[in-house]
Design a protein around this motif. Structure first.
Motif, PDB file in Angstrom:
ATOM      1  N   SER A 294     -10.093   9.734   0.695  1.00 59.86           N
ATOM      2  CA  SER A 294      -9.462   8.736  -0.183  1.00 59.86           C
ATOM      3  C   SER A 294      -9.096   7.478   0.604  1.00 59.86           C
ATOM      4  O   SER A 294      -9.107   6.371   0.064  1.00 59.86           O
ATOM      5  N   TYR A 295      -8.797   7.655   1.885  1.00 63.70           N
ATOM      6  CA  TYR A 295      -8.554   6.511   2.778  1.00 63.70           C
ATOM      7  C   TYR A 295      -9.819   5.644   2.815  1.00 63.70           C
ATOM      8  O   TYR A 295      -9.763   4.424   2.634  1.00 63.70           O
ATOM      9  N   ASP A 296     -10.955   6.295   2.999  1.00 63.11           N
ATOM     10  CA  ASP A 296     -12.236   5.577   3.012  1.00 63.11           C
ATOM     11  C   ASP A 296     -12.548   4.937   1.663  1.00 63.11           C
ATOM     12  O   ASP A 296     -13.084   3.828   1.605  1.00 63.11           O
ATOM     13  N   ALA A 297     -12.225   5.639   0.585  1.00 60.68           N
ATOM     14  CA  ALA A 297     -12.493   5.104  -0.761  1.00 60.68           C
ATOM     15  C   ALA A 297     -11.790   3.764  -0.953  1.00 60.68           C
ATOM     16  O   ALA A 297     -12.376   2.806  -1.467  1.00 60.68           O
ATOM     17  N   MET A 298     -10.534   3.698  -0.506  1.00 60.45           N
ATOM     18  CA  MET A 298      -9.766   2.456  -0.642  1.00 60.45           C
ATOM     19  C   MET A 298     -10.373   1.348   0.225  1.00 60.45           C
ATOM     20  O   MET A 298     -10.485   0.192  -0.202  1.00 60.45           O
ATOM     21  N   LEU A 299     -10.796   1.718   1.426  1.00 64.09           N
ATOM     22  CA  LEU A 299     -11.381   0.719   2.325  1.00 64.09           C
ATOM     23  C   LEU A 299     -12.762   0.261   1.844  1.00 64.09           C
ATOM     24  O   LEU A 299     -13.164  -0.880   2.101  1.00 64.09           O
ATOM     25  N   MET A 300     -13.460   1.138   1.134  1.00 66.49           N
ATOM     26  CA  MET A 300     -14.749   0.747   0.534  1.00 66.49           C
ATOM     27  C   MET A 300     -14.529  -0.320  -0.542  1.00 66.49           C
ATOM     28  O   MET A 300     -15.302  -1.273  -0.660  1.00 66.49           O
ATOM     29  N   ILE A 301     -13.453  -0.157  -1.306  1.00 69.93           N
ATOM     30  CA  ILE A 301     -13.113  -1.148  -2.337  1.00 69.93           C
ATOM     31  C   ILE A 301     -12.794  -2.489  -1.669  1.00 69.93           C
ATOM     32  O   ILE A 301     -13.260  -3.547  -2.110  1.00 69.93           O
ATOM     33  N   LYS A 302     -12.029  -2.422  -0.586  1.00 68.68           N
ATOM     34  CA  LYS A 302     -11.673  -3.640   0.166  1.00 68.68           C
ATOM     35  C   LYS A 302     -12.939  -4.354   0.647  1.00 68.68           C
ATOM     36  O   LYS A 302     -13.102  -5.566   0.466  1.00 68.68           O
ATOM     37  N   GLU A 303     -13.837  -3.582   1.242  1.00 68.28           N
ATOM     38  CA  GLU A 303     -15.092  -4.144   1.765  1.00 68.28           C
ATOM     39  C   GLU A 303     -15.918  -4.789   0.649  1.00 68.28           C
ATOM     40  O   GLU A 303     -16.467  -5.883   0.818  1.00 68.28           O
ATOM     41  N   ALA A 304     -15.982  -4.107  -0.495  1.00 69.23           N
ATOM     42  CA  ALA A 304     -16.756  -4.628  -1.632  1.00 69.23           C
ATOM     43  C   ALA A 304     -16.174  -5.946  -2.131  1.00 69.23           C
ATOM     44  O   ALA A 304     -16.916  -6.890  -2.435  1.00 69.23           O
ATOM     45  N   ILE A 305     -14.846  -6.023  -2.200  1.00 66.36           N
ATOM     46  CA  ILE A 305     -14.173  -7.255  -2.651  1.00 66.36           C
ATOM     47  C   ILE A 305     -14.477  -8.395  -1.673  1.00 66.36           C
ATOM     48  O   ILE A 305     -14.821  -9.509  -2.085  1.00 66.36           O
ATOM     49  N   GLU A 306     -14.372  -8.095  -0.392  1.00 61.90           N
ATOM     50  CA  GLU A 306     -14.606  -9.135   0.621  1.00 61.90           C
ATOM     51  C   GLU A 306     -16.064  -9.591   0.638  1.00 61.90           C
ATOM     52  O   GLU A 306     -16.347 -10.779   0.784  1.00 61.90           O
ATOM     53  N   ASN A 307     -16.976  -8.644   0.448  1.00 58.66           N
ATOM     54  CA  ASN A 307     -18.401  -9.002   0.432  1.00 58.66           C
ATOM     55  C   ASN A 307     -18.760  -9.882  -0.761  1.00 58.66           C
ATOM     56  O   ASN A 307     -19.609 -10.758  -0.666  1.00 58.66           O
TER      57      ASN A 307
END
Lengths: 325, 397
Positions: B328-341
Motif C-alpha cells: 500500500s506504501y507503493d500504491a500511494m507512491l505510484m499515484i504520486k508518480e503518475a500525478i507528477e508525470n
C-alpha cells in the motif's frame, strides 16, 4: 373484497407519490451514485425483511437460512444473463430463481417445519450453508469461490422499487387473507389451531416458501444491480443481517421491517467513516434499541390507511351529528 | 374479481413506463466535476481515497494497508506534497463486505470527490468496486487483489483498475518453477483453500505450469483449525514438496501440525504467507524449509528505498513492516508518480499516468505497468529457517 381493493389502490397511490418524489430527485441531479446505492440496498433489504418477517413474525418459525435462498436468486440471474444480457433473460432468471428457491423451500420445509425453535433455526442454517457450499464447488457453472462479475446492470432504483411495492402488497394481502389468518393462528397457538381444523403444516410451509421466493427475488435484484456475485456474500452472517432488520423493526410488523431497513441502511452509510469503530457503534445501536424497545422499533404496530380513513370519517360523523342536533 | 386483481398489478407495472432505459430517471449523477472526465482536483489538497477492510473478517489486511498508505502520505507531505499540494487521505471502512466495498467506492468518488483510490484489499471487494470507479472515472490501485480477472475481464482491460501486487497466475508459475528447479521436486502435494478465489487461482496456475507430477490434492476451508486428517493422508503419500495456497491464518497452523506430525518436506506458498502472525501460529521451531513468494526482503533489497522504508515504518509503528504495509506504501507512491508525470491531479490524468508508469522505484521493486495494468517487477522467494528469513532469491519477471 371491494374494501380490500380500495385500500390496495390507496397504497398504490401512496407508492406512486413516493415513486414520483424519487423520480424528481433523480432527474434533478440530487441523487449521486452513492445515494442511489443506499436507496437500492434499502429496497432490496425491505424485500428480504418482509419475506423473513412472514416466516418469523407471522408464522412463528425461526429461520436462519434466508441467505441461501438469496444466493439461488443471485446466481440464477448471474448465470442466465451472462451470455444473454437481455431483459427477457433477466425476467426468466427472476422466475427460475424463485421457482428453484420455492421448490427447495418446499422440499426442505416439509420435514424441517415439524421442528421447533432452535432446532428449526439450525436446520435452516444448515440448508443455507449447503446451498453456499454447492455454489463454491460447482465451479463449472458458478465459477466457484471467484464468483461471477461483469453482470449486466438490469436493476436500478425503479425496478427495485416496483418489486418492493409488489412484495409488501403481496405479504400484506396474504396476512389479511384466509390463509394469512390461519398462519397467524398457527403462530399464536399451534395446538388450538390444529384443533380448529387448521392444516398447520400446510400454512407453515406456505409461509416458508413465499419467504424463500421473495429472498430469491431480492438476490436476483442484488446481483444485477451490484453486477457481481460471490459465494461469501451469502454466508451465515447475511442471514443474521436480515434477521437484525426484522427484529430491529419489530417481529410481526411489516411497517417495522420497512422502517428498520431504512434506518439501518442510512446508519450503515454514515458509519463508513468510523473505520474499526464502525462495528462497535452498529452493535451498540442495536443493543440500545433492544434494551429500550425490546419488541423492536414498532413492535407489532402497523401503519394502517384504514385506521386513518376511519378516524377521519368518524370525525366527519361527529361533526354531522353536532350540526344536526 | 380476477379482473380487479389484474388491474391492481398492472397499475404497479405502469410505474415502469417512466423509466428511461436501464438506468431510467436520468440515472444517478457522478459528483465531483465534469462527469465526462472524472473528478477534478480542487483546492489546496489532493484527495486520495482509502477503501479498506478496517473491520470484519479480513480487517488484518486492511489495517496493515492503511498503515502503509498513511506512512507514504506522511512522507510525501513532509517532502512538500505533490505539485506543491498536500495529500489528504479520505478513509472509509468497507467492513470486509463486497456490497459495502461498492457503496464505499461510490461514497468516496461522489461525496468526497477523490481523484484516486487505494484498495480494497481482497479480490472480491475489488470486483464489486469496479463498476463504481468506472462510472466515476477514478483510478483505483489494489495493494493485494491478486485475482487475474480484476484487471482484465473477458479480454477487456479495465481502464481504471490497477494493482501494486502480483497476480495469482504469476506467483503460481514462479512457485511451480521454483519447486522443480530449485527444490528438485518431481512430486508435489497440494493442500489448498478451496473456499477462496485467491487460493484456487494459485492452485490452477501452479498445476498448469508444474513440470513434475501432482501426486495428491487435499482441501481445507478458511477458518479451519484442525488439519490432522488431511495431513495424515498426505503423509502416506510420496511427495517432494507440499504446496499450500492460502492465507497465513491457516498456513501457520498447517505448518505447525505438519511438522509435529513428522512431515519434513519443504513447504511452499504465495504472498498470503507474508505476515509475522504466520510464524507465531506455526511456532518458530517449525518454520524451517518454508518458502513463499514475497514482494520484498531485507536479505535481497529491491533497491535503496527498502532500508529507509523499514526504518521509517519501525519508527512510526514500532514494528517490522509486512508485505501488505509495503504494497500500500507503493500504491500511494505510484499515484504520486503518475500525478507528477502527467503534471495534473485530475482523476482521468492519473489513470493515464498509471497506465503509462515505467521504471518506478518502489520498496517492492522497480515497477512498470504492463498493457493489462499489472505491475512488472521482481518477485522474491523468501526462505525460512527456525522462523527467521534465511534466504531470499530475487526472480525477474
Amino acid at each position: 373484497m371491494k374494501k380490500n381493493l380500495k385500500y390496495n389502490l390507496i397504497w398504490l397511490a401512496l407508492a406512486c407519490v413516493i415513486y414520483f418524489g424519487l423520480f424528481a430527485l433523480y432527474n434533478g441531479g440530487f441523487i449521486t451514485i452513492f445515494t442511489d446505492a443506499i436507496i437500492v440496498n434499502i429496497g432490496i433489504n425491505v424485500i428480504l425483511a418482509v419475506g423473513l418477517n412472514l416466516i418469523i413474525g407471522f408464522s412463528g418459525q425461526l429461520s436462519l437460512g434466508h441467505a441461501g435462498f438469496m444466493a439461488i436468486g443471485a446466481y440464477a440471474a448471474a448465470i442466465l444473463t451472462q451470455n444473454n444480457p437481455t431483459y427477457i433473460a433477466f425476467a426468466v432468471s427472476l422466475i427460475v430463481g424463485m421457482l428453484i428457491s420455492g421448490a427447495i423451500a418446499l422440499i426442505v420445509g416439509i420435514p424441517t417445519l415439524r421442528l421447533k425453535g432452535d432446532y428449526l433455526a439450525i436446520a435452516t442454517l444448515g440448508v443455507s450453508e449447503i446451498i453456499r457450499i454447492l455454489i463454491v464447488n460447482f465451479d463449472e457453472l458458478t465459477n466457484g469461490p471467484s464468483g461471477i462479475f461483469g453482470i449486466a446492470q438490469f436493476s436500478n432504483w425503479q425496478v427495485v422499487f416496483i418489486f418492493m411495492v409488489i412484495a409488501v402488497l403481496l405479504v400484506s394481502n396474504y396476512i389479511r387473507s384466509g390463509a394469512g389468518r390461519a398462519t397467524l393462528a398457527v403462530r399464536e397457538d399451534e395446538i388450538a389451531a390444529e384443533a380448529m381444523g387448521v392444516n398447520t403444516a400446510k400454512y407453515k410451509v406456505t409461509a416458508f416458501v413465499i419467504g424463500a421466493m421473495l429472498a430469491s427475488l431480492a438476490g436476483s435484484l442484488y446481483a444485477t444491480y451490484q453486477q457481481s456475485v460471490f459465494p461469501n456474500d451469502y454466508d451465515f452472517m447475511k442471514s443474521i443481517d436480515i434477521l437484525i432488520i426484522v427484529v430491529f423493526g419489530g417481529i410481526g410488523s411489516t411497517t417495522g421491517a420497512i422502517v428498520a431497513a431504512g434506518v439501518l441502511g442510512f446508519l450503515n452509510m454514515y458509519l463508513q467513516d468510523f473505520g474499526s469503530l464502525r462495528m462497535i457503534i452498529y452493535a451498540l445501536a442495536i443493543v440500545g434499541i433492544m434494551i429500550f424497545k425490546p419488541s423492536g422499533l414498532l413492535g407489532t404496530w402497523e401503519f394502517s390507511i384504514k385506521r386513518i380513513i376511519d378516524k377521519f370519517s368518524k370525525k366527519g360523523d361527529d361533526q354531522d351529528a353536532s350540526t344536526n342536533s | 374479481m380476477k379482473k380487479k386483481l389484474a388491474f391492481l398489478f398492472a397499475s404497479v407495472f405502469l410505474l415502469t413506463a417512466c423509466s428511461a432505459g436501464p438506468n431510467g430517471g436520468g440515472g444517478a449523477s457522478a459528483g465531483g466535476g465534469d462527469s465526462d472526465a472524472g473528478n477534478k482536483q480542487e483546492g489546496d489538497t489532493i484527495k486520495v481515497g482509502l477503501n479498506l477492510e478496517l473491520s470484519g473478517a479480513v480487517a488484518g489486511y486492511g489495517t496493515q494497508e492503511e498503515e502503509g498508505a498513511e506512512l507514504a502520505v506522511e512522507k510525501i507531505n513532509e517532502d512538500g506534497g505533490i505539485l506543491g499540494k498536500k495529500v489528504e487521505l479520505v478513509k472509509k471502512d468497507n467492513k470486509s463486505d463486497n456490497n459495502e466495498a461498492a457503496t464505499t467506492t461510490a461514497n468516496l468518488t461522489t461525496n468526497d470527490g477523490i481523484v484516486a483510490m487505494i484498495g480494497p484489499a481482497t479480490s472480491g471487494a475489488v470486483k464489486a468496486a469496479i463498476p463504481n470507479v468506472t462510472k466515476a472515472q477514478v483510478p483505483m490501485i489494489t495493494p493485494s487483489g491478486t485475482d487475474d480477472s480484476i484487471t482484465v475481464s473477458n479480454d477487456q482491460v479495465q481502464d481504471y483498475v490497477f494493482r501494486s501486487c502480483f497476480q495469482d497466475s504469476f506467483q503460481g508459475v514462479i512457485l511451480a518453477k521454483y519447486a522443480s528447479d530449485n527444490l528438485d521436486a518431481d512430486k508435489a502435494a497440494i493442500f489448498g483453500d478451496n473456499s477462496s478465489d485467491y487460493a484456487t487461482g494459485l492452485t490452477k496456475a501452479f498445476t498448469d505450469e508444474y513440470d513434475g507430477e501432482v501426486v495428491a490434492k487435499e482441501n481445507f476451508t478458511k477458518g479451519d483449525k484442525d488439519f490432522q486428517a488431511a495431513l495424515t493422508k498426505l503423509k502416506k503419500t510420496d511427495f517432494d514438496v507440499l504446496y499450500v495456497p492460502g492465507y497465513y491464518e491457516e498456513a501457520g497452523l498447517i505448518i505447525k501440525q505438519a511438522r509435529e506430525m513428522g512431515i519434513d518436506q519443504p513447504i511452499i506458498g504465495a504472498d498470503g504467507f507474508g505476515d509475522e502472525k504466520m510464524i507465531q501460529l506455526a511456532g518458530k521451531e517449525n518454520v524451517s524449509d518454508v518458502f513463499y513468494t514475497g514482494h520484498f526482503s531485507t536479505l535481497a533489497p529491491a533497491n535503496d528505498t527498502v532500508e529507509p522504508f523499514i526504518d521509517d515504518f519501525n519508527e512510526k509503528y514500532d514494528k517490522e513492516p509486512s508485505t501488505f504495509n509495503a504494497l500500500s506504501y507503493d500504491a500511494m507512491l505510484m499515484i504520486k508518480e503518475a500525478i507528477e508525470n502527467e503534471d495534473s491531479a485530475d482523476s482521468a490524468d492519473i489513470a493515464k499516468g498509471l497506465a503509462e508508469l515505467k521504471d518506478f522505484v518502489g520498496v517492492t521493486g522497480t515497477i512498470s505497468i504492463d498493457k493489462d495494468h499489472n505491475p512488472e517487477k521482481p518477485l522474491v522467494v523468501v526462505g525460512f529457517t527456525d522462523g527467521k528469513e534465511s534466504s531470499a532469491e530475487k526472480i525477474e519477471p
